[in-house]
Every structure is written in structure tokens, then in C-alpha cells.
Design an enzyme around this catalytic site. Structure first.
Site, short mmCIF file in Angstrom:
data_model
loop_
_atom_site.label_atom_id
_atom_site.label_comp_id
_atom_site.label_asym_id
_atom_site.label_seq_id
_atom_site.Cartn_x
_atom_site.Cartn_y
_atom_site.Cartn_z
N ASP A 309 1.46 -1.32 0.07
CA ASP A 309 0.27 -0.36 -0.16
C ASP A 309 0.87 1.26 0.28
OD1 ASP A 309 -2.08 -1.62 0.16
OD2 ASP A 309 -2.76 -0.49 1.80
N ASP A 310 0.70 2.66 -0.20
CA ASP A 310 0.75 3.63 -0.11
C ASP A 310 1.73 3.67 -1.15
OD1 ASP A 310 -1.33 3.46 1.76
OD2 ASP A 310 -0.22 3.92 3.08
N HIS A 359 -5.72 2.44 -4.28
CA HIS A 359 -6.15 3.03 -3.22
C HIS A 359 -6.83 4.33 -2.79
CE1 HIS A 359 -5.10 1.80 1.09
NE2 HIS A 359 -4.15 3.10 1.54
N HIS A 363 -4.79 10.46 0.94
CA HIS A 363 -5.46 9.37 1.66
C HIS A 363 -5.37 10.08 2.51
CE1 HIS A 363 -4.47 5.94 4.82
NE2 HIS A 363 -2.91 5.14 3.38
N HIS A 467 3.70 -1.93 3.56
CA HIS A 467 3.83 -1.18 2.64
C HIS A 467 5.30 -1.16 1.73
CE1 HIS A 467 0.80 -1.09 5.71
NE2 HIS A 467 0.13 0.43 4.80
ZN ZN Z 1 -3.22 3.29 3.61
#
Ligand code: ZN
Length: 509
Positions: A309-310, A359, A363, A467
Site C-alpha cells: 500500500d501507499d 488505494h 489518502h 507498504h
Molecule cells: Zn494506506
């Protein structure tokens, strides 16, 4: 005494002598002799008078041509007198004079007289005695904000002779007191003519305080629920905390559906005002079907779905891609908005057979969970971008914070609604059932490996949360060890596809 005056004086004396002589002679009785003398005397007098009249020189006044202002004329007039007459117009000036350029010019002055040409040498001086013009744009008074420096509003100097001499302006600052000073502008042209102006500067406070709303500035309250006014704080750069002075206007009636506005206003002692608004939506909670959790039991048993993620990040993502390539393992990247270098990584991951999941473009929980519309546009904005970069229409998503998050609680029920809406719209969302802890409790690679290997299960599909944001270098150490563990223990690795059954939590909001 001029030569002409001597001549005139001599003539007058002679006339007087002649008259006295005449009177004396008239008193003598011998008449014959008298007339002889009278005639002789008159003859002498006339002779002298004629001679002096002939040799008289003209009188030319050159003082007036000594200071001629530049560019004001194009012809020289020299005052002159001759035989009691003004002969100014008869004087010829011989020589080249540039009336547009300052300096000394030698000339010859000529005048015709009875006894020929009379000449006189002279100097003509072309001078500049006009001071330059000095113009202050924006006036002579200037208010300067204490937060900013002095910004010159503009100053200009044009000289009649030197033209634009703005670049020669000298400025000096003269302090007066804490809140006042002068700026002095001085200019001098090439002939030494000076001009000066002063700009009076006053330092003022025109910066309003900054209001910070406590809690969410855009929020939803369920119809019949409660709205708690959390207020706001205000800080002024000059005057400090002004939270006490905030005036709050508006109220929320949670028994009535609608959009309510709470306004916070505050002014500093100089009258600089700040205003901020909180939007509160009172909404009937839509009834959605209860959302089930999916533990992974419906998926393929013994499969590991590695997810990151991210990202993408320029330092971690390429190295993860290198490791995956070396181990020949496919994974899934739940990405955020990316720039130019990020785009290359997204393309690379896609071309190397990994899945690009959404995602979100942003965010930021406070923004994306404000409303269903806000969340959906956060998805489609990135979906469009991925399609442009890779041609791939991404429909596999992961909620920031996961579907079970409570960070969205300022908008009650939003996660339940979104879980329904996303599936209705043809998206799939994936949470995880194996948490490496790399964004939380796992401080190093050992802990990550430990968290993952302990949670893996052969009897279900395993979705592993990791991540690839830039500060997460421990993932580079943990990843090969996790893959090796999986291979050694009989797991299979795969990327998530449109056919992979969802693995999800149960929403808490
Ligand atoms: Zn995230």
C-alpha cells in the site's frame, strides 16, 4: 569707463570751452576780429565732433550670452548699440553652436560700422540649470505589512538634458521609530542639478488571525443524532491566542435534515478579521444491507497474495520489484496518486505482471470520507490516471484505513454505505487477513517476518498487508525471507485478479 563715454565727455568739454571762448570774444569791442575767432572755433569744434562721431565703436553686451539654458533656443541675440541706436538685429554671430549640448563655444561677433567691419571674440556658454524630475509612484505615503518587507512601488527620474536617469537614484533609509521610517530618494544630473523626495513608511498589521476548527470542518450527523459543538481556536501572529474572542454563529437542528453552517469569526485589535465555516449535514441514514466479512475461506487455500500500500515511492518500490522479479513472484500494489517517476514504476509493475490496485488519489481521511461522492471521485480520478498510464482499467481497490476503519466516524455509516456502493458499481475491495505490522507495531524486519509467518494459514487464501512508502526500508529485508518461508512451506504466490474472491473485514462505521 568705455571708450564711447570718453569720446562723449571730450566732446562736451570742447563744446563748453568753445562757448566760454565765444562769450569772452563777444565782450571784446573789435568786431571784425571777433567773427574770425568765432568761425575758427566753430570749425575746430565741428571737426573734432565729426572725427569722434566717425571713430565711435559699437557697444556689444556679451554678459547675456554667458548662460543660455540648453535646448531652449536655436538662435543667439546679442544686444548692441551704435550711435545711440539699438543695432541688436545687425550683429552677426559667426561660429558653430549646438544649442542641444552644454559647453563653451567660441564665436566671432561682427557688426558693420562707418569705418568698416567691427569684430569681437566672445564665448557662448550653453548650460543646464534645470533639476531632474523625480516621481514617486504610489504616493509619498506607504503602508508596509509587518509580515512583508518593503516592496518598492516604483520611482522614476527624467532629466530635461540626461533623459532617463532612474538607475542613478540613490536611496537611503532613515529610521524614525519602531513603526515608522523614511526612504529618501536623491538624484543628481550630469550638470550637478539635484532633486530629492521622501517616502514615509508606516509599518502596519494587516494580517488576520488564523482560525482552526476543532474536529471536522465538513461532517455528517445522522438524523435524530447529536451534534456536539467542539468550537475552534484562533491564533494571531502578532497578538497570540485569540480563541476567547471567537464569535460563533449558527446552530444545527439534528431533528431536521439539511445542510447547516456554523461560522467562526474573530478579529485582532487592528480589525483584521478571519472567518471559517463548518458544514454539518444532517442526513437520514440510508439503510444498506449488513456487510459480511470475508475471511479468505472462499478463496484458494494455501495461496499468498502479497499486497503493498501507499506507493509508489522512488526508493522502495523499484527494489521490491527487483526482489519479486528475482523470486518470480507476482504481487498487488494498492497505489496513491503519483508523479512522473512514479508513473514509470506503475508502468513497470504492470508490465512485469503485477496487479495495479486503487488505494485512492488522496489518502486524507478527512476529505475522502466526507461523502459518498467524495470517495467515489477519489477512486475514479486515480482509475482514469492508471488507464492513461498503462491502458489497464483498474477495479480492484482497498479503502484507506481498511473497510473496518473508525477514522471515518465523523460521517456515521459511511463505510457501510461505501462497501455496498463499491460492489454495486462493479469494484472489488480487499482488506487483509495477515498484517505484517510494518506501518504500525513492527519496528524491524524480524518482527514483520514473525507477524506474517505466524498468521499464514494453509486452509484459506492469505492476503498479506505490507507498504512500499519511502520510509519503509525494513520491508526490503523482510520480503525475501517471507517469500522463502512461503515456498519452503508449500504455499503458492499470486497477484489479486478480478476473479479473486474478496477478503474483507466487517465495517465498524
Ligand atoms: Zn494506506
Amino acid at each position: 569707463m568705455g571708450i564711447n563715454n570718453i569720446i562723449y565727455l571730450t566732446e562736451a568739454i570742447l563744446l563748453v570751452i568753445a562757448l566760454i571762448a565765444l562769450i569772452i570774444l563777444l565782450k571784446i569791442k573789435h568786431k571784425k576780429i571777433i567773427w574770425k575767432y568765432i568761425l575758427v572755433l566753430l570749425g575746430i569744434f565741428l571737426c573734432i565732433f565729426s572725427i569722434t562721431f566717425i571713430i565711435e565703436r559699437p557697444e556689444i553686451k556679451t554678459e547675456q550670452i554667458n548662460n543660455i539654458e540648453v535646448k531652449t533656443q536655436n538662435k543667439i541675440t546679442v544686444p548692441a548699440k551704435y550711435h545711440f541706436q539699438d543695432v541688436t538685429n545687425n550683429v552677426k554671430v559667426i561660429g558653430n553652436i549646438d544649442f542641444n549640448t552644454t559647453g563653451d563655444y567660441d564665436v566671432s561677433l561682427e557688426l558693420d560700422t562707418w569705418i568698416g567691419k567691427y569684430k569681437k571674440q566672445a564665448k557662448i556658454k550653453i548650460v543646464d540649470t534645470t533639476p531632474p524630475e523625480l516621481t514617486l509612484e504610489g504616493g509619498e505615503e506607504y503602508n508596509q505589512s509587518y509580515a512583508n518587507g518593503f516592496e518598492e512601488p516604483g520611482v522614476k527620474s527624467i532629466d530635461n538634458y540626461d533623459s532617463d536617469i532612474t538607475d542613478k537614484i540613490k536611496t537611503t533609509k532613515e529610521e524614525i521609530d519602531e513603526n515608522h521610517y523614511n526612504i529618501k530618494y536623491e538624484i543628481e544630473d550630469s550638470s550637478g542639478n539635484k532633486a530629492e523626495k521622501i517616502r514615509k513608511v508606516t509599518i502596519i498589521d494587516n494580517i488576520p488571525p488564523v482560525i482552526d476548527i476543532k474536529g471536522f470542518s465538513n461532517m455528517t450527523v445522522v438524523l435524530g443524532g447529536t451534534y456536539e459543538e467542539k468550537g475552534a481556536t484562533a491564533v494571531d501572529e502578532k497578538e497570540g491566542d485569540l480563541s476567547d474572542k471567537i464569535v460563533t454563529e449558527g446552530s444545527v437542528d439534528t431533528s431536521k435534515e439539511g445542510t447547516y453552517k456554523i461560522t467562526y469569526k474573530v478579529s485582532d485589535s487592528k480589525g483584521n478579521e478571519a472567518v471559517k465555516e463548518r458544514i454539518v449535514n444532517v442526513k437520514q441514514q440510508l439503510v444498506y444491507s449488513e456487510v459480511e466479512a470475508h475471511s479468505g475461506s472462499e478463496g484458494q487455500a494455501g495461496v499468498i497474495y502479497l499486497t503493498f500500500d501507499d506507493g509508489p515511492s522512488t526508493n522502495i518500490t523499484p527494489k521490491i520489484l527487483d526482489i519479486l522479479k528475482e523470486k518470480n513472484v507476482k504481487a498487488t500494489f494498492f497505489i496513491l496518486n503519483y508523479g512522473e517517476t512514479g508513473e514509470e514504476l506503475v508502468k513497470r509493475a504492470y508490465n512485469e505482471g503485477h496487479t495495479i490496485g486503487i488505494h485512492g488519489y488522496s489518502h486524507d481521511y478527512k476529505t475522502i470520507y466526507t461523502s459518498e461522492e467524495a470517495y467515489l471521485s477519489n477512486i475514479t480520478k486515480l482509475q482514469d490516471k492508471i488507464k492513461e498510464s498503462t491502458g489497464y482499467n483498474a477495479t480492484i481497490t482497498r479503502f484507506p484505513g481498511g473497510s473496518s476503519n473508525t477514522v471515518s466516524s465523523f460521517n456515521p455509516g459511511i463505510m457501510t454505505r461505501l462497501c455496498n456502493i463499491m460492489v454495486e458499481r462493479g469494484y472489488k475491495y480487499f482488506d487483509w487477513n495477515v498484517d505484517s505490522g510494518d506501518a504500525g507495531g513492527a519496528r524491524n524486519a524480524d518482527k514483520m517476518v514473525d507477524n506474517v509467518t505466524k498468521s499464514l494459514s494453509k486452509s484459506r487464501a492469505n492476503v498479506v498487508l505490507m507498504h512500499d512508502f519511502s520510509s519503509n526500508s525494513k520491508v526490503l529485508d523482510a520480503l525475501p525471507r517471507i517469500i522463502d518461508f512461503g515456498i519452503e512451506n508449500g504455499y503458492r504466490f499470486s497477484n489479486i485478479t478480478e476473479n479473486t474472491p474478496m477478503v474483507t473485514h466487517r465495517p465498524n462505521n
